[in-house]
Design a protein around this motif. Sequence first.
Motif, PDB file in Angstrom:
ATOM      1  N   ARG A   7       0.823  -1.203   0.000  1.00  0.00           N
ATOM      2  CA  ARG A   7       0.000   0.000   0.000  1.00  0.00           C
ATOM      3  C   ARG A   7       0.859   1.255   0.000  1.00  0.00           C
ATOM      4  NH1 ARG A   7      -5.179   0.116   0.529  1.00  0.00           N
ATOM      5  NH2 ARG A   7      -5.063   2.180   1.460  1.00  0.00           N
ATOM      6  N   PHE A   8       0.325   2.297  -0.629  1.00  0.00           N
ATOM      7  CA  PHE A   8       0.998   3.595  -0.697  1.00  0.00           C
ATOM      8  C   PHE A   8       1.033   4.192   0.709  1.00  0.00           C
ATOM      9  CE2 PHE A   8       1.888   7.930  -1.667  1.00  0.00           C
ATOM     10  CZ  PHE A   8       2.398   7.975  -2.953  1.00  0.00           C
ATOM     11  N   LEU A   9       2.192   4.674   1.121  1.00  0.00           N
ATOM     12  CA  LEU A   9       2.363   5.198   2.484  1.00  0.00           C
ATOM     13  C   LEU A   9       2.793   6.661   2.447  1.00  0.00           C
ATOM     14  CD1 LEU A   9       2.366   4.392   5.531  1.00  0.00           C
ATOM     15  CD2 LEU A   9       4.824   4.009   5.286  1.00  0.00           C
ATOM     16  N   ILE A  10       2.123   7.486   3.266  1.00  0.00           N
ATOM     17  CA  ILE A  10       2.511   8.888   3.443  1.00  0.00           C
ATOM     18  C   ILE A  10       3.184   8.993   4.804  1.00  0.00           C
ATOM     19  CG2 ILE A  10       1.701  11.273   3.547  1.00  0.00           C
ATOM     20  CD1 ILE A  10      -0.847  10.274   2.073  1.00  0.00           C
ATOM     21  N   THR A  11       4.411   9.487   4.842  1.00  0.00           N
ATOM     22  CA  THR A  11       5.147   9.610   6.099  1.00  0.00           C
ATOM     23  C   THR A  11       5.390  11.078   6.399  1.00  0.00           C
ATOM     24  OG1 THR A  11       6.229   7.467   5.779  1.00  0.00           O
ATOM     25  CG2 THR A  11       7.246   8.976   7.348  1.00  0.00           C
ATOM     26  N   THR A  12       4.763  11.560   7.459  1.00  0.00           N
ATOM     27  CA  THR A  12       4.856  12.960   7.838  1.00  0.00           C
ATOM     28  C   THR A  12       4.345  13.111   9.265  1.00  0.00           C
ATOM     29  OG1 THR A  12       4.063  15.219   7.347  1.00  0.00           O
ATOM     30  CG2 THR A  12       2.575  13.407   6.863  1.00  0.00           C
ATOM     31  N   GLU A  13       4.706  14.200   9.912  1.00  0.00           N
ATOM     32  CA  GLU A  13       4.182  14.470  11.248  1.00  0.00           C
ATOM     33  C   GLU A  13       2.820  15.150  11.199  1.00  0.00           C
ATOM     34  OE1 GLU A  13       6.912  16.473  13.813  1.00  0.00           O
ATOM     35  OE2 GLU A  13       8.608  15.201  13.264  1.00  0.00           O
ATOM     36  N   SER A  14       2.439  15.687  10.034  1.00  0.00           N
ATOM     37  CA  SER A  14       1.177  16.417   9.937  1.00  0.00           C
ATOM     38  C   SER A  14       0.535  16.169   8.584  1.00  0.00           C
ATOM     39  CB  SER A  14       1.420  17.925  10.139  1.00  0.00           C
ATOM     40  OG  SER A  14       0.224  18.655   9.953  1.00  0.00           O
ATOM     41  N   LEU A  15      -0.683  15.605   8.596  1.00  0.00           N
ATOM     42  CA  LEU A  15      -1.427  15.331   7.375  1.00  0.00           C
ATOM     43  C   LEU A  15      -2.890  15.695   7.587  1.00  0.00           C
ATOM     44  CD1 LEU A  15      -1.761  13.973   4.527  1.00  0.00           C
ATOM     45  CD2 LEU A  15      -2.219  11.840   5.765  1.00  0.00           C
ATOM     46  N   SER A  16      -3.468  16.399   6.624  1.00  0.00           N
ATOM     47  CA  SER A  16      -4.904  16.681   6.664  1.00  0.00           C
ATOM     48  C   SER A  16      -5.515  16.258   5.332  1.00  0.00           C
ATOM     49  CB  SER A  16      -5.178  18.172   6.918  1.00  0.00           C
ATOM     50  OG  SER A  16      -4.707  18.962   5.840  1.00  0.00           O
ATOM     51  N   ILE A  17      -6.735  15.696   5.398  1.00  0.00           N
ATOM     52  CA  ILE A  17      -7.451  15.260   4.207  1.00  0.00           C
ATOM     53  C   ILE A  17      -8.888  15.760   4.315  1.00  0.00           C
ATOM     54  CG2 ILE A  17      -8.183  13.306   2.794  1.00  0.00           C
ATOM     55  CD1 ILE A  17      -5.888  11.683   3.967  1.00  0.00           C
ATOM     56  N   GLU A  18      -9.342  16.437   3.272  1.00  0.00           N
ATOM     57  CA  GLU A  18     -10.702  16.960   3.244  1.00  0.00           C
ATOM     58  C   GLU A  18     -11.374  16.549   1.944  1.00  0.00           C
ATOM     59  OE1 GLU A  18     -10.355  21.156   3.577  1.00  0.00           O
ATOM     60  OE2 GLU A  18      -9.682  21.127   5.676  1.00  0.00           O
ATOM     61  N   GLU A  19     -12.695  16.374   1.994  1.00  0.00           N
ATOM     62  CA  GLU A  19     -13.434  16.102   0.766  1.00  0.00           C
ATOM     63  C   GLU A  19     -14.682  16.967   0.707  1.00  0.00           C
ATOM     64  OE1 GLU A  19     -14.960  12.188   0.180  1.00  0.00           O
ATOM     65  OE2 GLU A  19     -16.303  12.270   1.909  1.00  0.00           O
TER      66      GLU A  19
END
Length: 238
Positions: A131-143
């Motif tokens: 699976r695709f992985l996002i590595t970060t300390e801060s992530l926001s997702i809106e729809e």
Amino acid sequence: MSLRAVVDPVAIKVPEAKAYSGQRLPFFVELRSSGSFGGATSFTLPQVPGTVIVKVGNPVVSSEQIEGERWFVQSHEFALFSQRDGNIKVPEFPVHFGTSKGFTGPVTEVDEKVPGFSAEIERPPGTDPNRFLITTESLSIEEQWNPQPSDDVKTGTVFKRTITQHADNVTGMALAPAPTTAPDDIPVYPGNPQVTDATERGEFSGQRTETITYLVGRPGSYTLPAIRYDWWNPKTKE
């Protein structure tokens, strides 16, 4: 008669050649000249499977003492993001820049190679390597939906679903593409993603916005599958 020391015109610095999958791995390219720089500098970035390499911000020009002599140094920052794990190799890649003798001499065009390097990419424990992985300390997702789905929908209705991801220390190019799965009789038309990066006061962030269009092809009851994003926080290790 005095001779200048032999100094490589291009050097690469990798502060830490290790990162998690999807995590920013910074590296720096230094261009060196006995005189001032002139003209535009351009790089031809290499293609590495499962990996994104982007240039970050503007170059920093300074003068340094190298091999006992004063040199002008132009430092460029880059960021590497890889979905692969294990050892990856970044091959050498071309750079073009201009230099002068002294401060006001004519500009000489220079074509050189940036040295390659290797890096170790670690898959965080417990994450699915497929699976695709996002590595970060801060992530926001809106729809956002236009119009909002409801129980009273006519055949031929078109829905537009806009998903926006924003992450610190991740280029928009390295954020996960939104899946376009849907039930039968619901044709899906993905739009071109809008990808932007921003650098402010040394802080780097990326954004990816995608609009997916759904068409209700026939009467019936339909459920769109949930969209799952995998995010690893390297600070909290979760």
